[in-house]
Motif scaffolding. Structure first.
Motif, PDB file in Angstrom:
ATOM      1  N   TYR A 450      38.783  32.473  39.356  1.00 54.69           N
ATOM      2  CA  TYR A 450      39.683  33.173  40.260  1.00 54.69           C
ATOM      3  C   TYR A 450      40.958  33.581  39.517  1.00 54.69           C
ATOM      4  O   TYR A 450      41.409  34.734  39.597  1.00 54.69           O
ATOM      5  CB  TYR A 450      40.003  32.248  41.433  1.00 54.69           C
ATOM      6  CG  TYR A 450      41.078  32.741  42.368  1.00 54.69           C
ATOM      7  CD1 TYR A 450      40.824  33.801  43.231  1.00 54.69           C
ATOM      8  CD2 TYR A 450      42.328  32.143  42.406  1.00 54.69           C
ATOM      9  CE1 TYR A 450      41.805  34.249  44.089  1.00 54.69           C
ATOM     10  CE2 TYR A 450      43.315  32.578  43.260  1.00 54.69           C
ATOM     11  CZ  TYR A 450      43.050  33.642  44.102  1.00 54.69           C
ATOM     12  OH  TYR A 450      44.024  34.068  44.953  1.00 54.69           O
ATOM     13  N   GLU A 451      41.491  32.604  38.769  1.00 50.12           N
ATOM     14  CA  GLU A 451      42.725  32.910  38.045  1.00 50.12           C
ATOM     15  C   GLU A 451      42.487  33.959  36.967  1.00 50.12           C
ATOM     16  O   GLU A 451      43.318  34.840  36.743  1.00 50.12           O
ATOM     17  CB  GLU A 451      43.307  31.626  37.437  1.00 50.12           C
ATOM     18  CG  GLU A 451      44.073  30.842  38.482  1.00 50.12           C
ATOM     19  CD  GLU A 451      44.405  29.429  38.055  1.00 50.12           C
ATOM     20  OE1 GLU A 451      44.129  29.074  36.893  1.00 50.12           O
ATOM     21  OE2 GLU A 451      44.943  28.700  38.901  1.00 50.12           O
ATOM     22  N   ARG A 453      40.304  36.285  37.116  1.00 53.32           N
ATOM     23  CA  ARG A 453      40.186  37.572  37.802  1.00 53.32           C
ATOM     24  C   ARG A 453      41.561  38.113  38.189  1.00 53.32           C
ATOM     25  O   ARG A 453      41.852  39.289  37.999  1.00 53.32           O
ATOM     26  CB  ARG A 453      39.313  37.411  39.045  1.00 53.32           C
ATOM     27  CG  ARG A 453      39.141  38.684  39.836  1.00 53.32           C
ATOM     28  CD  ARG A 453      38.402  38.414  41.128  1.00 53.32           C
ATOM     29  NE  ARG A 453      38.593  39.496  42.060  1.00 53.32           N
ATOM     30  CZ  ARG A 453      37.825  40.566  42.116  1.00 53.32           C
ATOM     31  NH1 ARG A 453      36.812  40.669  41.298  1.00 53.32           N
ATOM     32  NH2 ARG A 453      38.060  41.523  42.971  1.00 53.32           N
ATOM     33  N   GLN A 454      42.393  37.195  38.701  1.00 56.89           N
ATOM     34  CA  GLN A 454      43.739  37.631  39.082  1.00 56.89           C
ATOM     35  C   GLN A 454      44.459  38.224  37.873  1.00 56.89           C
ATOM     36  O   GLN A 454      45.058  39.291  37.950  1.00 56.89           O
ATOM     37  CB  GLN A 454      44.567  36.448  39.614  1.00 56.89           C
ATOM     38  CG  GLN A 454      44.047  35.847  40.892  1.00 56.89           C
ATOM     39  CD  GLN A 454      43.993  36.840  42.029  1.00 56.89           C
ATOM     40  OE1 GLN A 454      42.926  37.335  42.377  1.00 56.89           O
ATOM     41  NE2 GLN A 454      45.145  37.144  42.609  1.00 56.89           N
ATOM     42  N   SER A 455      44.358  37.501  36.754  1.00 59.16           N
ATOM     43  CA  SER A 455      45.086  37.977  35.575  1.00 59.16           C
ATOM     44  C   SER A 455      44.473  39.284  35.082  1.00 59.16           C
ATOM     45  O   SER A 455      45.174  40.155  34.583  1.00 59.16           O
ATOM     46  CB  SER A 455      45.082  36.920  34.480  1.00 59.16           C
ATOM     47  OG  SER A 455      43.796  36.773  33.949  1.00 59.16           O
ATOM     48  N   ILE A 457      43.038  41.560  36.978  1.00 55.99           N
ATOM     49  CA  ILE A 457      43.492  42.628  37.879  1.00 55.99           C
ATOM     50  C   ILE A 457      44.918  43.030  37.536  1.00 55.99           C
ATOM     51  O   ILE A 457      45.262  44.206  37.460  1.00 55.99           O
ATOM     52  CB  ILE A 457      43.387  42.165  39.353  1.00 55.99           C
ATOM     53  CG1 ILE A 457      41.915  42.041  39.737  1.00 55.99           C
ATOM     54  CG2 ILE A 457      44.117  43.121  40.275  1.00 55.99           C
ATOM     55  CD1 ILE A 457      41.682  41.465  41.106  1.00 55.99           C
ATOM     56  N   GLU A 458      45.725  41.978  37.265  1.00 54.75           N
ATOM     57  CA  GLU A 458      47.116  42.215  36.906  1.00 54.75           C
ATOM     58  C   GLU A 458      47.181  43.068  35.636  1.00 54.75           C
ATOM     59  O   GLU A 458      47.905  44.054  35.556  1.00 54.75           O
ATOM     60  CB  GLU A 458      47.779  40.849  36.677  1.00 54.75           C
ATOM     61  CG  GLU A 458      49.288  40.868  36.687  1.00 54.75           C
ATOM     62  CD  GLU A 458      49.849  41.489  37.954  1.00 54.75           C
ATOM     63  OE1 GLU A 458      50.827  42.232  37.822  1.00 54.75           O
ATOM     64  OE2 GLU A 458      49.304  41.262  39.087  1.00 54.75           O
TER      65      GLU A 458
ATOM     66  N   GLN B  45      38.105  30.173  47.720  1.00 52.78           N
ATOM     67  CA  GLN B  45      38.846  31.437  47.690  1.00 52.78           C
ATOM     68  C   GLN B  45      38.429  32.364  48.839  1.00 52.78           C
ATOM     69  O   GLN B  45      38.370  33.574  48.676  1.00 52.78           O
ATOM     70  CB  GLN B  45      38.657  32.174  46.355  1.00 52.78           C
ATOM     71  CG  GLN B  45      38.744  31.306  45.135  1.00 52.78           C
ATOM     72  CD  GLN B  45      40.130  30.734  44.870  1.00 52.78           C
ATOM     73  OE1 GLN B  45      41.053  30.976  45.639  1.00 52.78           O
ATOM     74  NE2 GLN B  45      40.256  29.978  43.816  1.00 52.78           N
ATOM     75  N   GLY B  53      43.802  33.387  48.999  1.00 51.94           N
ATOM     76  CA  GLY B  53      43.133  32.501  48.065  1.00 51.94           C
ATOM     77  C   GLY B  53      43.706  31.122  48.185  1.00 51.94           C
ATOM     78  O   GLY B  53      44.668  30.904  48.931  1.00 51.94           O
ATOM     79  N   PRO B 123      36.032  37.059  44.745  1.00 50.71           N
ATOM     80  CA  PRO B 123      37.227  36.514  44.092  1.00 50.71           C
ATOM     81  C   PRO B 123      36.945  35.793  42.785  1.00 50.71           C
ATOM     82  O   PRO B 123      37.872  35.468  42.055  1.00 50.71           O
ATOM     83  CB  PRO B 123      37.776  35.537  45.140  1.00 50.71           C
ATOM     84  CG  PRO B 123      36.592  35.135  45.932  1.00 50.71           C
ATOM     85  CD  PRO B 123      35.663  36.307  45.952  1.00 50.71           C
TER      86      PRO B 123
END
Ligand code: SF4
Ligand code: SF4
Ligand code: SF4
Ligand code: SF4
Lengths: 550, 191
Positions: A450-451, A453-455, A457-458, B45, B53, B123
């Protein structure tokens, strides 16, 4: 005479072994159908290599070991695979697992096989051969033997051969040692060679005099340093750590492996199957199973892996009030979900149970903290504390009290005056903890992904923004240059013109009239005067003279 | 008297300097409480808590903006752990919240048109496949959050409950008969 040591605790349940040792091991007849599970060992399930309809030969590899800890599975006889599918297996859960159903053709036609020169072959090849022969620990742990035969970073001094067979009712190792001692010793020699151990210690409980005699005779014939050591009958002397303690006095603390103390332990039946695998290339296709309990003819049988339990127990003539079959002994065994399941590599004993033979335990009482369980525990644990924590689902505390060193021997439940099914609590707690660890690992993986993916996307956003900015910049520049293309062209034209003008002027300056070299001063004065006049005239015509005009 | 004063203020100065120094030197990165809360949350998530999330929900709890009983996948066990951590009372779920059995998404690959809407929704990047190609769930990393189900324009994603296998089977909590409490000599049950 060797000094023997004692382990902590232990109990003396009635052994009930004589019933099944009156007759020699009998080969069980070929059953009408074999159901062979692909997951009979510790580790990963073997990958099926055959399809329904395939004809297979006896000893043919039908399940390939998969990654790391795993072992092979073979067709126990020749015949036709009628199905690959889920079937209920010999497991306490009563859940189905992937199995191959094999209809024997009665030919017993062997696949081509031959032994190997294990003394000259590379160690890795010998271990691979054992892996592909499906050799696993037959004492009940079914751990792949090849992995235990790696000579690791610790020097192995003693190879311990476990013939203690301490659990009541079970006699398969006893009978095997009586009848096939020489082959067991051959297997021990191979293992000693592979581990480069100095000595082989064979521990046998003193209630098996025939087995002791046979093994002593066979061991004496060996060139290796072997010793048959008679150990007192006490449950659970056959636990690996317990037997090693008895034989060598070395205590293996909680969480420590025996190899760190220079010891490795194998069951006697495992030794025999290692010998057959390497000497003749025979994979593990059958094992000795004690059929006892509520039967008329308790006996040991040599049974093909995959043979149905009900056909097997029928050979021993079970009494009509039999209501349950237990796989293993009365202390550590698990009830079978049905008699339709098949014999697997872990099946050392089938006990037919009835209410008369094993009366249901009286209702349990609260724990009175008498600590009798702690006195009996061979792993030197505090069973009453473990019970308390398991019961209240305080798993962290249970682990602190070394729950995972409990060997589930049942000595504590056996002595508990309150009849608390202690081992059930430990099994419950252990599987809960394993599941929680699994869940935690899954959550950690999900968090990481998840993290990430977040990074990502960022980063994508940023990259996009940067790209956009870049684009705008180039667009701007393009627009600017696009706004003055003619000017740019002009510029270059102007420059060329300018250069030409300058060039012409230089030429003009350089091209001095030829007749001025020999001028008289009067002529020179005249010229100067004329020049001055010209300059004056130029000045008058162009006020900013001197600067060449375009 | 004066020496005592000087000594005391000297000590105070030194200690103050040490404290100040360690405050800078051992500064904790991020918010440890958020990390602790996030460690308890199941990381599905799914956003059922109303946050995008688990981490955002953890941040909201840490900031005191959200209740501890909003994560259905975490179950009552999760609420209990959060209550323990934060030193607050256990709170049951609001009405109608049920904990679903664990499931993974499954894509019917015959129907998938490769629109990539599901990959954008997932996610944890558990869906593999490029544009205009059929997509597949990477089951071991799918958390079962169901976020990919709704965006699919051809309804080809369904949730498949994970069945208990031998390798995931657990021993059950022991159930057995307890002896009836014996009456005391006075004919009354002991207190
Ligand atoms: S033996 Fe039974 S009653 Fe005694 S302390 Fe152990 S669990 Fe409690
Ligand atoms: S079952 Fe576990 S706790 Fe009980 S006596 Fe055996 S090792 Fe000790
Ligand atoms: S509800 Fe879903 S997103 Fe929110 S904390 Fe729980 S698992 Fe995470
Ligand atoms: S595949 Fe679907 S259900 Fe699984 S994690 Fe991704 S979005 Fe959630």
């Amino acid at each position: 005479m060797r000094t023997l040591y004692q382990f902590h605790g232990g109990v003396h349940p009635p052994t009930n072994k004589t019933q099944s040792t009156r007759t020699p091991i009998a080969p069980a007849p070929l059953p009408g159908k074999l159901v062979i599970p692909f997951h009979q060992h510790v580790g990963n399930m073997a990958r099926p290599l055959v399809k329904a309809g395939n004809r297979v030969l006896k000893g043919q590899l039908i399940g390939m070991p998969e990654d790391g800890v795993s072992s092979a599975v073979h067709a126990s006889t020749s015949g036709t695979i009628s199905a690959i599918g889920m079937a209920v297996v010999a497991h306490a859960s009563g859940l189905p697992d992937l199995c191959a159903t094999l209809i024997p053709d009665g030919q017993e036609e062997w696949v081509t096989h031959e032994g190997m020169a294990y003394r000259t072959a590379a160690g890795a090849d010998v271990r691979l051969a054992l892996r592909l022969a499906g050799v696993v620990g037959l004492g009940g742990a079914v751990f792949p033997s090849d992995l235990k035969l790696r000579s690791g970073k610790h020097k192995i001094k003693s190879l311990v051969l476990n013939g203690a067979e301490c659990e009541p009712y079970i006699t398969c190792d006893d009978m095997l040692m009586r009848e096939r001692a020489a082959e067991i010793i051959r297997g021990a020699e191979i293992m000693r060679f592979m581990l480069d151990a100095e000595e082989v210690l064979i521990g046998i409980e003193d209630n098996k005099p025939e087995a002791i005699a046979a093994m002593q005779l066979a061991a004496a014939a060996s060139d290796d340093k072997m010793e048959v050591i008679v150990v007192p009958t006490i449950y659970p002397s056959g636990g690996a750590k317990q037997l090693m303690r008895i034989l060598t006095g070395i205590e293996i603390a909680a969480g420590v492996r025996s190899t760190e103390k220079g010891m490795q332990c194998f069951n006697v039946a495992t030794a025999l199957s290692i010998y057959r695998a390497l000497q003749f290339g025979e994979p593990l296709l059958s094992r000795i199973v004690t059929v006892t309990g509520n039967v008329r003819n308790a006996q040991n049988f040599e049974v093909l892996i995959g043979a149905p339990v009900n056909e097997l127990v029928a050979l021993a003539d079970p009494l009509p009030d039999t209501n349950l079959y237990i796989m293993g002994g009365p202390m550590m065994g698990v009830p079978l979900p049905s008699a339709q399941v098949s014999v697997v590599k872990a099946t050392n004993c089938i006990i037919a149970a009835s209410d008369k033979l094993f009366p249901p335990p009286p209702p349990a009482l609260p724990c009175i903290r008498c600590t009798r369980c702690a006195e009996a525990c061979p792993a030197d644990l505090q069973p009453q504390e473990l019970f308390w924590f398991a019961q209240s689902k305080n798993f962290g505390k249970a682990q602190e009290y070394s729950l995972f060193d409990c060997i589930e021997c049942g000595a504590c439940s056996y002595v508990c005056p309150s009849h608390i099914p202690l081992v059930q609590y430990y099994r419950f707690a252990k599987s809960e903890i394993r599941a929680l660890e699994h869940e935690q690992a899954a959550a950690d993986l999900a968090r990481e992904r998840y993290e990430f993916r977040q990074s990502r996307i960022e980063r994508d956003k940023q990259e996009k923004a940067e790209k956009l900015a870049q684009k705008e910049m180039t667009a701007l520049a393009a627009r600017q240059s696009a706004a003055t293309p003619e000017a740019a062209a002009d510029n270059s034209a102007q420059l060329r013109i300018q250069a030409a003008v300058e060039h012409a002027r230089e030429q003009a300056a350089a091209a001095r009239p030829k007749n001025i070299d020999t001028l008289t001063p009067r002529q020179q004065a005249e010229i100067a005067e004329i020049e001055a006049r010209r300059a004056k005239a130029r000045e008058m015509a162009h006020p900013d003279a001197g600067q060449p005009k375009e | 008297m004066l020496t005592a004063l000087i000594v005391m203020s000297g000590i105070a100065l030194v200690l103050g300097a040490v404290l100040g120094f360690s405050a800078i030197k051992f500064k904790v990165e991020g918010n440890p409480l958020v990390d602790k809360i996030d460690a308890i949350l199941p990381q599905i998530q799914c956003g059922q808590c109303g946050y995008p999330g688990c981490r955002p929900y953890a941040e909201a709890i840490a900031a005191g903006e959200a209740d501890i009983n909003r994560c259905p996948p975490g179950g009552e066990e999760g609420i209990r752990k959060l209550a323990d951590l934060l030193g607050v009372e256990f709170k049951p779920f609001g009405g109608g919240t049920v904990q679903k059995p664990k499931a993974v998404a499954f894509i019917d690959e015959n129907l998938c048109i490769g629109c990539t809407l599901c990959t954008q929704a997932c996610p944890v990047d558990a869906i593999a496949g490029a544009a205009k190609q059929m997509h597949t769930i990477i089951a071991p990393v799918c958390t079962g959050c169901e976020l990919c189900v709704a965006p699919c324009p051809v309804n080809c994603i369904s949730m498949v409950v994970i069945e208990e296998k031998i390798t995931t089977w657990k021993w059950k909590y022991p159930v057995y008969a307890l002896a009836p409490v014996r009456r005391s000599a006075f004919g009354r049950a002991p207190e």
